[in-house]
Scaffold this motif. Structure first.
Motif, PDB file in Angstrom:
ATOM      1  N   ASP A 157      -3.368 -30.678  17.045  1.00  0.00           N
ATOM      2  CA  ASP A 157      -2.984 -29.941  15.830  1.00  0.00           C
ATOM      3  C   ASP A 157      -3.216 -28.440  16.005  1.00  0.00           C
ATOM      4  OD1 ASP A 157      -2.207 -32.213  14.586  1.00  0.00           O
ATOM      5  OD2 ASP A 157      -3.954 -32.391  13.276  1.00  0.00           O
ATOM      6  N   TRP A 158      -4.378 -28.095  16.590  1.00  0.00           N
ATOM      7  CA  TRP A 158      -4.695 -26.678  16.803  1.00  0.00           C
ATOM      8  C   TRP A 158      -3.674 -26.031  17.731  1.00  0.00           C
ATOM      9  CZ3 TRP A 158      -6.087 -24.243  21.466  1.00  0.00           C
ATOM     10  CH2 TRP A 158      -6.495 -22.900  21.327  1.00  0.00           C
ATOM     11  N   ALA A 174      -0.625 -27.152  18.402  1.00  0.00           N
ATOM     12  CA  ALA A 174       0.699 -27.153  17.784  1.00  0.00           C
ATOM     13  C   ALA A 174       0.834 -25.981  16.799  1.00  0.00           C
ATOM     14  CB  ALA A 174       0.963 -28.477  17.085  1.00  0.00           C
ATOM     15  N   GLU A 175      -0.278 -25.643  16.129  1.00  0.00           N
ATOM     16  CA  GLU A 175      -0.260 -24.516  15.191  1.00  0.00           C
ATOM     17  C   GLU A 175      -0.214 -23.180  15.921  1.00  0.00           C
ATOM     18  OE1 GLU A 175      -0.444 -24.075  11.731  1.00  0.00           O
ATOM     19  OE2 GLU A 175       0.207 -26.168  11.781  1.00  0.00           O
ATOM     20  N   ASN A 176      -0.927 -23.091  17.032  1.00  0.00           N
ATOM     21  CA  ASN A 176      -1.169 -21.795  17.672  1.00  0.00           C
ATOM     22  C   ASN A 176      -0.396 -21.540  18.953  1.00  0.00           C
ATOM     23  OD1 ASN A 176      -3.505 -20.502  16.053  1.00  0.00           O
ATOM     24  ND2 ASN A 176      -4.113 -22.633  16.291  1.00  0.00           N
TER      25      ASN A 176
END
Lengths: 359, 403
Positions: free
Chosen positions: B353-354, B356-358
């Motif tokens: 998730d981290w 994919a966000e960044n």
């Protein structure tokens, strides 16, 4: 078109369950293996806590298989292996049997069909290789053909266990290096910046995507003949070929200027020393199909020097760590040059920051 | 030994350069492709050989990608259209289905024969075993038949693997199915974890590819450290198991000098000492779990009993910043019970998730960590810093700690 009429509703089954695919002896002794030995090159014998023995015959295959060659291996597996077989990450096929008497028969049938038995222990094994001209969309060579030619050149070592330790090989048809890190790797090296086809670029490429793909910010938007296009600042370009993947109008491959480079000392496991990346020891070798003799010569020389000089259990990189790079170049007949000194990010890490020197 | 195909066959066109690859002892792909074409008279195989011969002549590749897919999926089919279809119309289309094989590349002949039958009936009959990511690659079909072929394979229990910016198919070593070193069930972990991410395999929504690889011990036969964003490597926390009697037998058989030179002296942390002349002693708190002594003395030594996995993250191949090896993020966790797996997936979900966000377009996890800094990553992943994560503490003097 069949796509428009939905007849079958997809079952998103994902990875196929391995348990029904295992050899029955693998199921019986799952997690209860005690040790193994190698009765001869190409054959493993795993002994379970129960005392049951499972013999594995490992053979070379051509990786680009046909249904006929798969069915041939299935025939052997049906005859001797209770209908099961497996493959290794380096594209070898493994046929397993609990009956020792089957081992020779399996070997005989494999060899009669041209599948050599070997690749175990301190032997070489098949190059982990990529598709090349046969199927890839960005290849500078045919890795499948190069693998075949190179394996022919060093074939005897597949069936022997005479190297100081195992030797992992790879070959890749572009600098993405899908073949991976290896003790000895043969990788295409681009030598010139991409050739840009301005007529089609803006029609087939997303410009910002191609600009962003460059690791050294060498690509800039421009206008050519009134059309939006891209330009490459050639002094900055490190000829990695990353832009070509994003934008096919930036052709990096060239029949003459795509060369082969040879890298050594990549190590995959943790035994003794930590895993390492491979290092450049030869470049500018011609991309010379159909047999790539110049590349084969270099690989043969490195293997011969390692075989002669390596101590038991030393991998190629560990052998070089002991004897030093100067002696490596002397013993392999290769020439060190300034391009073999890193000049990218963190390059100083690889400089010799000491008074250590061998004479 | 030469295995050249019968030149009397008239189906194929002349391919003099490729024919050179029919010489020599290693199994030849050209020989077998020609045999296949001569038997099936499949024009696609002939066209592809013709185009490959032209590549050998001109030293250039002539495939271009494109968008070919199946209903509901955004990945799994690799499109290949010939750039020179006017020259080689039989090679106009040559698409690949990436199929997820059973973990550890284990097959029953029944399952493999079923694939072969569909693939020969509906397409080229060419199968790559296996792709470097770990797929069974069925090479050579046309766009208008791809849905039908996939349906047929799916009915037989096969599903597509990953491609593009998504969760890629996994790869695992043989593990507990046939290896005494395996410290966890690599095959089961591969099956459970990849199927947990099934949706992400089929529907690309990541910055770039993400790979899991599963190796049962630090020998890392699945090459996970170098080739995956999350390397799951078996290890143990307690002492190496020693069978002292078998150590003695090993020394009797191989000689004291062999044990000194090839076992004791090669221990990277000098954790092994000779005890008398027929035994060794291991200082387990110095041992780094490299596997060397166990590899050499496989009958006498084996991994400890308190087994689990280490997670190394951020490994990737060359593009764009050079090869990156995965680095230690989780020194030890259990991976046996359902709760263990839930914990592992909760962790990898957080990491993904981290990222994919960044992550930027085409940025792998390792590059993203390098760009944004390890501290940012550790906080996002919920990891406490441990000395296991580094070769040594920083020697660069400039940093900004909390104040």
């Amino acid at each position: 078109m069949s796509a428009s009429t939905e007849e079958w509703k997809t079952i998103e089954s994902g990875v196929r369950d391995h348990i029904p695919e295992l050899h029955p002896a693998q199921v019986r002794n799952f997690g209860k293996w005690q040790y193994h030995y190698r009765p001869r090159p190409g054959v493993l014998c795993h002994v379970a806590e129960s005392g049951e023995k499972l013999f594995t015959v490992r053979c070379g295959i051509q990786r680009q298989m046909t249904v006929d060659s798969v069915r041939f291996l299935c025939d052997i597996a049906d005859k001797y292996c209770e209908g099961h077989l497996r493959f290794t990450v380096r594209s070898n096929c493994e046929l397993m049997t609990t009956e020792e008497a089957n081992v020779d028969k399996i070997i005989e049938e494999l060899e009669a069909e041209g599948h050599p038995v070997g690749g175990t222990g301190n032997a070489i094994t098949c190059f982990a290789h990529t598709q090349g001209w046969f199927h890839c969309d960005i290849p500078a060579t045919d890795a499948s053909g190069a693998n075949k030619s190179l394996m022919d050149a060093i074939f005897e070592e597949f069936g022997r266990e005479e190297m100081p330790n195992r030797v992992r090989l790879s070959t890749s048809c572009c600098e993405i290096n899908c073949g991976g890190q290896a003790d000895i790797a043969v990788v295409i090296q681009h030598t010139r910046p991409p050739r840009i086809n301005h007529d089609i670029l803006s029609n087939i490429c997303e410009l910002p995507k191609a600009v962003a793909r460059c690791p050294v910010a060498a690509i800039r938007p421009t206008t050519v003949n009134g059309k939006p296009s891209l330009m490459v600042e050639e002094s900055k370009c490190i000829v990695c070929g990353a832009c070509f993947g994003a934008c096919p109008a930036m052709e990096i491959n060239h029949p003459e200027y795509s060369k082969f480079a040879v890298w050594v000392g990549g190590k995959l496991g943790n035994a003794r020393t930590k895993p390492t990346n491979m290092k450049l020891v030869a470049h500018g070798l011609p991309n010379n199909p159909p047999r790539w003799p110049e590349v084969a010569e270099v690989v043969k020389n490195i293997l011969a020097a390692y075989k002669a000089g390596g101590k038991p259990w030393e991998r190629v990189g560990e052998w070089i760590d002991r004897i030093g790079w100067k002696r490596f170049f002397a013993e392999t007949g290769l020439t060190f040059d300034k391009y073999m000194i890193d000049n990218y990010r963190h390059a100083r890490i690889s400089f010799n920051k000491s008074a250590h020197v061998r004479f | 030994m030469s295995e050249q195909t019968d030149t009397q066959e008239t189906f194929l066109h002349p391919t003099p350069l490729l024919d050179e690859l029919e010489k020599g002892p290693w199994p030849g792909f050209i020989t077998r492709l020609k045999k296949l074409a001569n038997r099936t008279h499949n024009p696609m195989v002939r066209g592809v050989l013709d185009q490959l011969e032209y590549s050998y002549e001109t030293r250039m590749g002539y495939w271009k990608g494109g968008v070919v897919g199946v209903r509901g999926y955004g990945a799994g089919i690799i499109a290949r259209f010939s750039m020179i279809a006017d020259k080689f119309p039989e090679a106009t289309e040559f698409h690949t289905l990436r199929i997820q094989p059973p973990a550890g590349f284990h097959y029953s002949t029944k399952a493999l024969r079923e694939v072969c039958d569909v693939w020969e009936r509906e397409a080229s009959g060419i199968i790559c075993m296996h792709g470097q990511t770990g797929n069974l690659q069925l090479i050579g079909c046309t766009q208008d038949n791809v849905q039908h072929i996939f349906d047929e394979l799916n009915k037989l229990g096969w599903d597509l693997g990953g491609a593009g910016a998504d969760m890629r198919s996994g790869m695992s070593c043989v593990g507990e199915a046939r290896c005494e070193h395996a410290c966890y069930d690599t095959l089961g972990a591969h099956f459970k974890i990849l199927n947990n991410y099934g949706d992400d395999v089929h529907r690309p929504s990541f910055p770039y590819k993400f790979k899991f690889k599963f190796s049962g011990c630090p020998n890392d036969c699945a090459n996970s450290t170098q080739r995956s964003d999350c390397a799951v490597i078996g290890t143990w926390r307690d002492d190496i198991q020693i069978d002292h009697e078998k150590v003695g037998a090993f020394i009797d058989n191989n000689g004291l000098d062999y044990v000194v030179n090839s076992v004791i002296n090669m221990c990277p942390t000098r954790a092994i000492e000779l005890k008398g002349t027929r035994d060794i002693e291991i200082n387990n708190s110095d041992c780094v779990r490299c596997m060397h002594c166990i590899n050499v003395m496989t009958e006498a030594l084996s991994p400890g009993k308190d087994r689990g996995v280490s997670l190394l993250m951020g490994g990737k191949g060359h593009l764009k910043v050079g090869n990156m090896l995965g680095s230690m993020m989780v020194p030890f966790m259990k991976l046996k019970t359902d709760e263990d797996f839930a914990k592992m997936i909760e962790f990898t979900d957080r990491v993904i998730d981290w990222w994919a966000e960044n992550g930027l377009d085409h940025e792998r996890l390792g590059e993203c960590i390098e760009r944004l800094g390890i501290q940012t990553f550790l906080d996002a992943a919920g990891l406490e810093a441990t000395p296991d994560m580094v070769e040594h503490p920083r020697d660069n003097p400039f940093f900004k700690a909390a104040y």
